[in-house]
Enzyme design. Structure first.
Site, mmCIF file in Angstrom:
data_model
loop_
_atom_site.group_PDB
_atom_site.id
_atom_site.type_symbol
_atom_site.label_atom_id
_atom_site.label_comp_id
_atom_site.label_asym_id
_atom_site.label_seq_id
_atom_site.Cartn_x
_atom_site.Cartn_y
_atom_site.Cartn_z
ATOM 1 N N ASP A 64 1.097 -1.150 -0.447
ATOM 2 C CA ASP A 64 -0.173 -0.139 -0.341
ATOM 3 C C ASP A 64 0.520 1.517 0.268
ATOM 4 O O ASP A 64 0.194 2.288 0.203
ATOM 5 C CB ASP A 64 -0.866 0.210 1.320
ATOM 6 C CG ASP A 64 -0.032 0.209 2.586
ATOM 7 O OD1 ASP A 64 1.127 -0.125 3.042
ATOM 8 O OD2 ASP A 64 -0.801 -0.002 3.506
ATOM 9 N N HIS A 65 2.384 0.898 0.160
ATOM 10 C CA HIS A 65 3.261 2.384 0.119
ATOM 11 C C HIS A 65 3.622 2.633 -0.601
ATOM 12 O O HIS A 65 3.075 4.057 -1.493
ATOM 13 C CB HIS A 65 3.897 2.352 1.470
ATOM 14 C CG HIS A 65 4.027 2.457 2.897
ATOM 15 N ND1 HIS A 65 2.403 2.086 3.181
ATOM 16 C CD2 HIS A 65 3.848 3.161 3.726
ATOM 17 C CE1 HIS A 65 2.441 2.036 4.619
ATOM 18 N NE2 HIS A 65 3.159 2.923 4.974
ATOM 19 N N ASP A 119 3.984 -1.000 11.391
ATOM 20 C CA ASP A 119 3.563 0.327 10.699
ATOM 21 C C ASP A 119 3.362 0.915 12.245
ATOM 22 O O ASP A 119 2.053 0.164 13.025
ATOM 23 C CB ASP A 119 2.853 0.266 9.740
ATOM 24 C CG ASP A 119 2.433 1.595 9.062
ATOM 25 O OD1 ASP A 119 2.566 1.839 8.086
ATOM 26 O OD2 ASP A 119 2.124 1.932 10.306
ATOM 27 N N ARG A 379 -1.253 12.611 10.043
ATOM 28 C CA ARG A 379 0.170 13.319 10.632
ATOM 29 C C ARG A 379 0.411 15.186 9.280
ATOM 30 O O ARG A 379 0.537 14.336 7.856
ATOM 31 C CB ARG A 379 1.422 12.378 10.381
ATOM 32 C CG ARG A 379 1.275 11.479 10.908
ATOM 33 C CD ARG A 379 2.489 10.385 11.280
ATOM 34 N NE ARG A 379 2.523 10.046 12.006
ATOM 35 C CZ ARG A 379 3.324 8.763 12.653
ATOM 36 N NH1 ARG A 379 3.478 8.288 11.702
ATOM 37 N NH2 ARG A 379 3.398 7.642 13.164
ATOM 38 N N SER A 535 16.048 8.664 14.353
ATOM 39 C CA SER A 535 14.860 7.213 14.273
ATOM 40 C C SER A 535 15.677 6.317 14.491
ATOM 41 O O SER A 535 16.302 6.027 15.216
ATOM 42 C CB SER A 535 15.004 7.704 12.693
ATOM 43 O OG SER A 535 14.328 6.487 12.456
ATOM 44 N N ARG A 537 15.823 3.691 13.368
ATOM 45 C CA ARG A 537 15.535 2.366 12.210
ATOM 46 C C ARG A 537 16.847 1.627 12.148
ATOM 47 O O ARG A 537 17.800 2.045 12.073
ATOM 48 C CB ARG A 537 15.673 3.133 10.371
ATOM 49 C CG ARG A 537 17.390 4.006 9.997
ATOM 50 C CD ARG A 537 17.365 4.510 8.976
ATOM 51 N NE ARG A 537 16.809 6.053 9.302
ATOM 52 C CZ ARG A 537 16.571 6.674 9.106
ATOM 53 N NH1 ARG A 537 17.820 7.508 9.424
ATOM 54 N NH2 ARG A 537 16.118 8.181 9.571
HETATM 55 FE FE1 F3S Z 1 -0.230 4.705 5.668
HETATM 56 FE FE2 F3S Z 1 0.065 6.910 6.082
HETATM 57 FE FE3 F3S Z 1 -1.096 5.083 7.139
HETATM 58 S S1 F3S Z 1 1.743 6.168 5.477
HETATM 59 S S2 F3S Z 1 -0.253 3.277 6.886
HETATM 60 S S3 F3S Z 1 -2.469 5.852 5.225
HETATM 61 S S4 F3S Z 1 -0.164 7.177 8.201
#
Ligand code: F3S
Length: 643
Positions: A64-65, A119, A379, A535, A537
């Site tokens: 999805d990203h 995530d 965000r 961070s 990471r």
């Molecule tokens: Fe995707 Fe934004 Fe949520 S990057 S997982 S929609 S915080």
């Protein structure tokens, strides 16, 4: 003494430790999820562990990203994840099927179960009564391999909801209110639990909006009870059998408590550049709007988009505004298409995007320079939109849609009577974009597809008796993980390619470091105070591991990076006497004699500087469990041993 909802789930999953705030606890994990940006590494780590099939009840890999395919890298990553999933017992949600948290809530989440995901918005699952937490890729790999997930036992914070939301005021306004009250640090070390009469009036998607943005409070997770509302949602998803009732005991004890009267709430917005910079729309005033984006894992449910469609129906988006809408899942998209709401959205002049993170992760739709963008996301940090001076406001879908029509920030309460919109009795169930894993009988024949962007995870063996290494780098105080392993759009597509990333290791401090590692072999990095801040990471530990770094010897460490080094199997050492830092020079020959025995006995580690002819006393910063881990050669080897 009674228990809270979260404490009940923790008690049912406790593998080690005591349920006292601050104590290290190990939890059995029932479900995992990954998205593609972190998933490639998590699956490389899982492969390196050598476990043939996941041991969780359900693990799901989502794409999805990084769905933009402007080069082969992202597509290679997708193919790799798809084939790994098939082989090792993981469900695979294809690109276009939706955002991980939205789809997981619809099709996989189960009340009372534990879920970790690579995530940070995994707590969305708390809307359905799961204990759902964001975690590192390595943690997810270990959980898939059957290992526990370790956290420090959180405190319990109760948010008591009374009353009922007024028309045009939504779940987004509830979580913005919580952020206003508690701030982005208010949830650190805590689980936020919602209770009270007001809970009953909130649907599961609304609850999930609230738990999703609990991540912005810094909370370990957030959770709602599992009640009749939860049961109806699961039944409508054809999963009534997954429902169990969950509530806190009447005498449960919370460490903190706040109350919110839902009836008193009004539409709110988080102003640039922090989710807790919350003001009422009245306070902000009718600012001119350039862009509106509706979607993300926070606000892209069927309910959200039906409300948006009803506001847009028969109207036209203001000519100065670009309105982009991304449905959260194929289920949502398909249902909007079937009931005509999509036609209303298109007719109004919205730009409909695919079901993915899209603009939320900076994949397109950056606003114009200095542009004001209203977003239903979670965000609004400076620059996250892709436009350095973009001004991002976080708002509800209702406020977003009303403002897109008016061209200025608009209170949706000015729109007149709100059309009642309910959840359907039956959602459209069509999981044809979710691939089941191969059966145990077939899994051996599945070939893993490794394009050129997919490289092996660096594996180490158990800690040697004695380490002979050169001090190939000496740095000063406050080295960040950005110094160690820079981030940035240019190298983002290479997260699954540690050899390529290694060319950039410590590039900010010393461009020649990777070349020296290749020339000389095993090395020690020497540093000052607060090494590894910033961070969390894990690449900042994995890349040095690949380059042959055996130990990092510093005056002091930042906590998370220190843990990441131990996870990778790199020894984190501190000087007993900080003045000894000055005695070692870059390129000195070092020897850590009998280091294995020293770690076993929890004794000081003696570093001989052969070049200077001196001995320096150091100490490993490791808990008992981490010592065992480092002896085994890192968390993956340790988990393999435990299995
Ligand atoms: Fe995707 Fe934004 Fe949520 S990057 S997982 S929609 S915080």
């Amino acid at each position: 003494m009674g228990l809270t909802i979260a404490q009940k789930i923790i008690q049912n999953h406790l593998v080690s430790g005591e349920m006292k705030p601050g104590c290290d606890i190990g939890l059995k994990i029932d479900q995992t999820l990954t998205q593609d940006a972190t998933g490639t590494m998590a699956y490389l780590e899982f492969e390196a562990m050598g476990v043939p099939r996941v041991k969780t009840e359900k693990s799901v890999a989502y794409i999805d990203h990084n769905t933009l395919q402007t080069g082969f890298e992202n597509a290679d990553d997708h193919r790799f994840i798809q084939s790994v999933a098939k082989k090792h017992g993981i469900w695979f949600s294809r690109p276009g099927n939706g955002i991980c948290h939205q789809v997981h809530l619809e099709r996989f989440g189960v009340p009372g179960k534990t879920l970790i995901g690579s995530d940070s918005h995994t707590p969305t699952g708390g809307g359905i009564g799961m204990l759902a937490m964001g975690a590192g890729g390595l943690d997810v790999a270990v959980a898939m391999g059957g290992g526990p997930y370790y956290i420090s036992m959180p405190k319990m914070l109760r948010v008591n909801l009374t009353g009922k939301l007024s028309p045009w005021v939504s779940a987004k306004d509830v979580i913005l209110k919580v952020l206003q009250l508690l701030s982005v640090k208010g949830g650190v070390g805590k689980i936020v639990e919602y209770s009270g009469e007001g809970v009953k009036s909130l649907s599961v998607p609304e609850r999930a909006t609230i738990t999703n943005m609990g991540a912005e409070l810094g909370a370990t997770t957030s959770i709602f009870p599992s009640d009749e509302v939860t049961r109806s949602f699961l039944q409508a998803q054809g999963r009534g059998q997954d429902w169990v009732e969950l509530s806190s005991d009447p005498d449960a004890v919370y460490d903190e408590e706040v109350s919110i009267d839902l009836s008193a709430l009004e539409p709110l917005a988080a102003c640039p550049h922090s989710p807790d910079n919350v003001k009422s729309l009245k306070e902000i005033g009718a600012i001119k709007v350039d862009q509106v984006c509706i979607g993300s894992c926070t606000n892209s449910s069927y309910l959200d988009l039906m409300r948006v469609a009803s506001i847009l129906k028969g109207k036209t988006v203001h000519p100065d505004v670009s309105l982009a809408i991304a449905p959260g899942s194929k289920q949502v998209y398909n249902m909007l298409a079937m009931n005509g709401a999509l036609a209303d959205i298109i007719a109004a002049g919205a730009r409909v995007l695919e079901c993915a993170c899209g603009p939320c992760i900076g994949m397109g739709q950056s606003p114009n320079s200095k542009g004001i963008s209203l977003r239903t996301f979670n965000r609004n940090f400076e620059g996250r939109s892709g436009t350095a001076d973009g001004q991002i406001y976080l708002v509800s879908p209702e406020t977003a849609a009303a403002s897109a029509l008016a061209g200025v920030l608009t209170d949706p309460r000015t729109l007149g009577e709100e059309a009642p919109i309910a959840l359907p009795e039956h959602f459209l169930i069509n999981d044809n974009m979710v691939e089941a894993p191969a059966s145990e009988a077939e899994m051996d024949s599945v070939e893993i597809l490794r394009g050129p962007n997919i490289k092996e995870f660096p594996v180490t063996g158990p800690l040697e008796e004695t380490i002979a290494a050169k001090a190939l780098l000496k740095v000063g105080d406050n080295i960040t993980t950005d110094h160690i392993m820079p981030a940035g759009a240019k190298i983002l597509p290479y997260r699954s390619n540690i050899p390529y990333l290694s060319n950039f290791c410590f590039g900010v401090c010393d461009k020649e470091f990777p070349a020296r590692c290749r020339e000389y072999g095993p090395s020690v990095v020497v540093g000052g105070q607060n090494y590894g801040q910033g961070s969390s990471r894990e690449h900042a530990a994995l890349v040095p591991l690949y380059l042959g770094v055996k130990a990092v010897l510093v005056k002091s460490f930042a906590r998370i990076h220190c843990a990441n080094l131990a996870n990778a199997g790199i020894l984190p050492l501190i000087f007993k006497n900080e003045a000894d830092y000055d005695k070692i020079d870059q390129m000195d020959e070092l020897e850590l004699k009998n280091v294995r025995k020293a770690i076993e006995d929890n004794a000081p580690v003696i570093v001989s500087d052969k070049t200077k002819g001196i001995e320096i006393e150091t100490e490993a910063v490791l808990s008992q469990r981490q010592r065992e881990m480092v002896l085994a050669g890192g968390l993956l080897n340790y988990t393999r041993e435990q299995n």
